[in-house]
Design a protein around this motif. Structure first.
Motif, PDB file in Angstrom:
ATOM      1  N   GLU A  44       0.836  -1.190   0.000  1.00 35.42           N
ATOM      2  CA  GLU A  44       0.000   0.000   0.000  1.00 35.42           C
ATOM      3  C   GLU A  44       0.868   1.236   0.000  1.00 35.42           C
ATOM      4  O   GLU A  44       1.879   1.296   0.675  1.00 35.42           O
ATOM      5  N   ARG A  70      -9.344  -1.849   7.315  1.00 33.36           N
ATOM      6  CA  ARG A  70      -9.626  -0.491   6.875  1.00 33.36           C
ATOM      7  C   ARG A  70     -10.636  -0.428   5.732  1.00 33.36           C
ATOM      8  O   ARG A  70     -10.815   0.605   5.115  1.00 33.36           O
ATOM      9  N   ARG A  73      -9.080  -3.632   1.308  1.00 27.93           N
ATOM     10  CA  ARG A  73      -7.672  -3.485   1.682  1.00 27.93           C
ATOM     11  C   ARG A  73      -7.254  -4.659   2.567  1.00 27.93           C
ATOM     12  O   ARG A  73      -8.091  -5.381   3.109  1.00 27.93           O
ATOM     13  N   GLU A 104     -12.744  -1.255   2.115  1.00 25.14           N
ATOM     14  CA  GLU A 104     -12.446  -1.002   0.699  1.00 25.14           C
ATOM     15  C   GLU A 104     -11.508  -2.059   0.115  1.00 25.14           C
ATOM     16  O   GLU A 104     -10.596  -1.755  -0.645  1.00 25.14           O
TER      17      GLU A 104
END
Length: 197
Positions: A27, A125, A129, A127
Motif C-alpha cells: 500500500e 480499513r 484493503r 475497501e
C-alpha cells in the motif's frame, strides 16, 4: 554551468538513479484518517458568547478550599475553541469507524464450551484493503505458540480465513460477531468470535 553538467551526468547514469530503492510496499502512503485539529485564525483570542462578561481565570489558590465553597461547576465552561476541538475529534473518530471493515477491532475467540481460546486484534480499513493483526493464546495449551501475526485475511464470499502461526480461523458472519472453526494441526473445532468488551 557546473550544476547543469552535474545534473545531466547524474540523470544519465541509471545506477545512481536506482541506488537505495526498494520494492514498493503493498500500500502507498495515505494521509491519516484522523486529521490533526486545525484551529481557526482567532483561536484563543475569541470572546465567549453570551450577554455578560465571564471571568475565564480564577485567582490562584493560597489556602485549602472546602468542597462546599463551590457554588457551581468545579471547572470553568470550555471555550468555543475547546468545544470545536472536542467535536472535531469525535467526528473524525466516527468517520474512521464508518470506513472500517467488519473485522476491525479486538475480538475474543471462545470454544463451543465457552472456554476462552484466543485474543485477536485486527485492522480492517475496508475497501478491499489488506486485513491483518495479531493473536494471543488464552488457553493453557502447552507446546504451541503463545501469540503471533494474524493474517493477511483471505475472503471467499462471506467466509473469512484468518491465518495463524499453527493453523487458521475460518469464520462466517453471525449475530454480533463471527462463528466458525479454529483449525490447528488438522483438527477443527467450532468457535464463536465476539467483540472484546
Amino acid at each position: 554551468m557546473f550544476w547543469l553538467a552535474l545534473v545531466t551526468a547524474l540523470s544519465s547514469d541509471p545506477t545512481i538513479q536506482t541506488a537505495g530503492l526498494q520494492d514498493a510496499t503493498p500500500e502507498t502512503y495515505q494521509a491519516p484518517v484522523v486529521r490533526p485539529f486545525e484551529p481557526p485564525s482567532d483561536f484563543g483570542r475569541e470572546r465567549a458568547e453570551g450577554d455578560t462578561d465571564v471571568d475565564l481565570h480564577r485567582a490562584p489558590l493560597t489556602r485549602p478550599v472546602a468542597v462546599e465553597a463551590y457554588a457551581g461547576d468545579y471547572e470553568i465552561s470550555p471555550t468555543d475553541g475547546e468545544v470545536a476541538y472536542d467535536q472535531g475529534v469525535a467526528q473524525a473518530e466516527i468517520n474512521a469507524d464508518s470506513r472500517s471493515g467488519p473485522l476491525d477491532g479486538r475480538w475474543h475467540v471462545v470454544g463451543a464450551d465457552g472456554a476462552p481460546l484466543l485474543s485477536l486484534a485486527l485492522t480492517d480499513r475496508g475497501e478491499n484493503r489488506m486485513v491483518e493483526g495479531a493473536w494471543r493464546r488464552l488457553d493453557a495449551a502447552a507446546e504451541t505458540p503463545h501469540g503471533g501475526i494474524a493474517g493477511p485475511v483471505r475472503s471467499r464470499g462471506d467466509l473469512r480465513v484468518v491465518p495463524l502461526a499453527d493453523g487458521e480461523l475460518r469464520l462466517h458472519p453471525a449475530d454480533k460477531g463471527w462463528r466458525g472453526d479454529l483449525v490447528e494441526d488438522g483438527v477443527s473445532r467450532p468457535v464463536v468470535v465476539s467483540r472484546a468488551g
